[in-house]
Design an enzyme around this catalytic site. Structure first.
Site, PDB file in Angstrom:
ATOM      1  N   ALA A   1       7.400  35.979 -38.800  1.00  0.00           N
ATOM      2  CA  ALA A   1       7.011  36.248 -39.281  1.00  0.00           C
ATOM      3  C   ALA A   1       6.622  34.690 -40.335  1.00  0.00           C
ATOM      4  O   ALA A   1       7.233  34.662 -41.988  1.00  0.00           O
ATOM      5  CB  ALA A   1       7.911  37.380 -40.830  1.00  0.00           C
TER       6      ALA A   1
ATOM      7  N   GLY B   1       6.818  27.234 -45.698  1.00  0.00           N
ATOM      8  CA  GLY B   1       8.102  26.618 -45.232  1.00  0.00           C
ATOM      9  C   GLY B   1       8.279  26.505 -43.215  1.00  0.00           C
ATOM     10  O   GLY B   1       8.879  24.965 -43.502  1.00  0.00           O
ATOM     11  N   HIS B   2       7.655  27.438 -42.427  1.00  0.00           N
ATOM     12  CA  HIS B   2       8.118  26.939 -41.789  1.00  0.00           C
ATOM     13  C   HIS B   2       7.089  25.778 -40.919  1.00  0.00           C
ATOM     14  O   HIS B   2       7.910  25.255 -40.101  1.00  0.00           O
ATOM     15  CB  HIS B   2       8.046  28.339 -40.635  1.00  0.00           C
ATOM     16  CG  HIS B   2       8.807  29.750 -40.536  1.00  0.00           C
ATOM     17  ND1 HIS B   2       8.362  30.487 -41.302  1.00  0.00           N
ATOM     18  CD2 HIS B   2      10.408  29.540 -40.324  1.00  0.00           C
ATOM     19  CE1 HIS B   2       9.538  31.542 -41.193  1.00  0.00           C
ATOM     20  NE2 HIS B   2      10.663  30.941 -41.107  1.00  0.00           N
TER      21      HIS B   2
ATOM     22  N   GLY C   1      15.669  23.753 -42.416  1.00  0.00           N
ATOM     23  CA  GLY C   1      14.868  24.215 -43.645  1.00  0.00           C
ATOM     24  C   GLY C   1      16.124  24.211 -44.905  1.00  0.00           C
ATOM     25  O   GLY C   1      17.219  24.053 -44.258  1.00  0.00           O
TER      26      GLY C   1
ATOM     27  N   ASP D   1      18.115  26.629 -46.973  1.00  0.00           N
ATOM     28  CA  ASP D   1      19.028  27.795 -46.410  1.00  0.00           C
ATOM     29  C   ASP D   1      20.196  26.614 -46.495  1.00  0.00           C
ATOM     30  O   ASP D   1      20.946  26.091 -45.177  1.00  0.00           O
ATOM     31  CB  ASP D   1      19.597  27.858 -44.903  1.00  0.00           C
ATOM     32  CG  ASP D   1      17.440  29.210 -45.006  1.00  0.00           C
ATOM     33  OD1 ASP D   1      18.109  30.319 -45.288  1.00  0.00           O
ATOM     34  OD2 ASP D   1      16.568  28.815 -44.328  1.00  0.00           O
TER      35      ASP D   1
ATOM     36  N   SER E   1       9.125  32.376 -48.483  1.00  0.00           N
ATOM     37  CA  SER E   1      10.730  33.453 -47.426  1.00  0.00           C
ATOM     38  C   SER E   1       9.503  34.754 -47.081  1.00  0.00           C
ATOM     39  O   SER E   1       9.035  35.304 -47.784  1.00  0.00           O
ATOM     40  CB  SER E   1      11.785  33.946 -48.338  1.00  0.00           C
ATOM     41  OG  SER E   1      12.661  34.868 -47.600  1.00  0.00           O
ATOM     42  N   SER E   2      10.046  34.682 -45.930  1.00  0.00           N
ATOM     43  CA  SER E   2      10.033  36.523 -44.657  1.00  0.00           C
ATOM     44  C   SER E   2       9.921  36.790 -45.414  1.00  0.00           C
ATOM     45  O   SER E   2       9.532  38.028 -45.757  1.00  0.00           O
ATOM     46  CB  SER E   2       9.874  36.330 -43.334  1.00  0.00           C
ATOM     47  OG  SER E   2      10.183  34.996 -42.701  1.00  0.00           O
TER      48      SER E   2
END
Ligand code: AMP
Length: 283
Positions: A32, A36-37, A149, A152, A187-188
Site C-alpha cells: 500500500a 513515504g515509502h 522511516g 515509526d 500512512s497506508s
C-alpha cells in the site's frame, strides 16, 4: 525491476550481485505504498548500488485481527510506483516462504524497556513480530544497509537494538517522515479515514509542533496533558502522548538533561489508529 516470490531465486540473484562488489540497500514494507515509502527507495538508490524492496504483510505483528484483515493491499499500483522510482528488485513472498513450517525463527531477545512503553503497551506482541520478520528478511536479503522511516520511531529503536544485540553488521538508515501538505504523516492507513476524520487528523502534527514550540517554557508532564486534551474530539481519542529520551524511550522530565528528545503519539480515529512523532532535540 525484477520480481521474486521465492527466497531461493532472490538469493541466487543477489549472490551474483554481491560477489561483483555491489552494495545492497533494503527497504522492507507492507505494501500500500505512498510517497513515504518511495522516499526510502530514493535514499537507498542514492546510497547503494542495488535496491531491494519487499512487500510482505506480516501477520504476526498484528495484535488486532481486524487491522490485519483490513490492511490495504494494492500490489499492482505498488509495483508501478517501485518501477517508476527505479527500484531494482522486489521481493513479494507468501507467508509460508517467510515462515516455513520447519524453520525455527523464534527470537529470544531482551529489548529491555524499549518494547515496554507506548506501542509496546497498546499493541502487545507487536515488536516481537516486527523484530522476527525483519530478522528473517535480513537473513534472506543480507543487505549492507537497511532503510527505515522515522515515522515509526519506536520500531526504529527496537531494530537498532536488535542489530546491536545480534551483532549484525548492517547500516541502519533512519529516513525523515514524509507528510501531506497539511502535516499529516503519510500512512497506508490514511485512506481508511472518513472525510470528517481526514479533516480532523492534521491536529496530530499541529499538536506535536505546538509541543515543540513550548518545550522550554513548560514542564513535560504539563505539555503531555495539554496535548492529550487537544487530541480529544468527538470520534478522536489519543492513546498516548509521551515526551521521551530518544535513546532509552524513558519519559523526560527536564529537556536540558538529555541530548536526544522525541515526542511520540498514537491517536485513534474510529477504527483507524495513527502514530506520529517529532524530534524535539538532537545534538
Ligand atoms: P510499513 O509499510 O508501514 O510497514 O512501512 C515500511 C517502512 O516505511 C517503515 O520503515 C516505515 O517507517 C516507513 N514509512 C511509513 N510511512 C512513512 C512516512 N510517512 N515517511 C517516511 N517513512 C515512512
Amino acid at each position: 525491476m525484477l520480481l521474486f516470490k521465492e527466497v531461493r531465486d532472490l538469493q541466487a540473484h543477489l549472490y551474483g550481485l554481491r560477489q561483483a562488489g555491489n552494495r545492497i540497500g533494503f527497504v522492507p514494507t507492507m505494501g500500500a505504498l505512498h510517497q513515504g515509502h518511495i522516499a526510502l527507495i530514493e535514499r537507498s538508490l542514492q546510497e547503494s548500488d542495488v535496491t531491494v524492496a519487499s512487500i510482505f504483510v506480516n501477520p504476526i505483528q498484528f495484535n488486532n485481527p481486524t487491522d490485519l484483515e483490513k490492511y490495504l493491499r494494492t500490489p499492482g499500483i505498488d509495483m508501478e510506483m517501485l518501477i517508476n522510482a527505479g527500484c531494482h528488485v522486489l521481493f513479494m513472498p507468501e507467508v509460508d516462504e517467510v515462515y516455513p513450517r520447519d524453520l525455527n525463527i523464534h527470537l529470544e531477545l531482551n529489548f529491555g524497556y524499549l518494547t515496554k512503553p507506548m506501542e509496546g503497551t497498546h499493541r502487545p506482541g507487536h515488536f516481537e513480530g516486527v523484530a522476527m520478520v525483519i530478522k528473517r528478511l535480513l537473513d534472506i536479503v543480507k543487505p549492507d544497509s537497511l532503510f527505515m522511516g522515522q515515522k515509526d520511531f519506536q520500531q526504529l529503536s527496537v531494530i537498532r537494538e536488535m542489530l546491536s544485540l545480534l551483532k549484525m553488521k548492517i547500516n541502519l538508515v533512519s529516513c525523515p517522515t514524509v507528510r501531506e501538505k497539511d502535516g499529516l504523516a503519510m500512512s497506508s492507513r490514511n485512506v481508511r479515514l472518513t472525510a470528517e476524520q481526514r479533516q480532523l487528523a492534521p491536529v496530530i502534527f499541529k499538536t506535536l509542533k505546538e509541543t515543540e514550540q513550548q518545550i522550554l517554557q513548560k514542564p513535560s508532564r504539563q505539555l503531555e496533558q495539554e496535548a492529550m486534551r487537544k487530541l480529544t474530539h468527538p470520534g478522536m481519542e489519543p492513546e498516548y502522548f509521551n515526551i521521551v529520551d530518544g535513546r532509552t524511550l524513558i519519559p523526560v522530565n527536564n529537556i536540558v538533561d538529555h541530548d536526544f528528545v522525541v515526542v511520540c503519539t498514537a491517536v485513534r480515529l474510529g477504527e483507524v489508529r495513527l502514530i506520529d512523532n517529532l524530534i524535539l532535540k538532537e545534538s
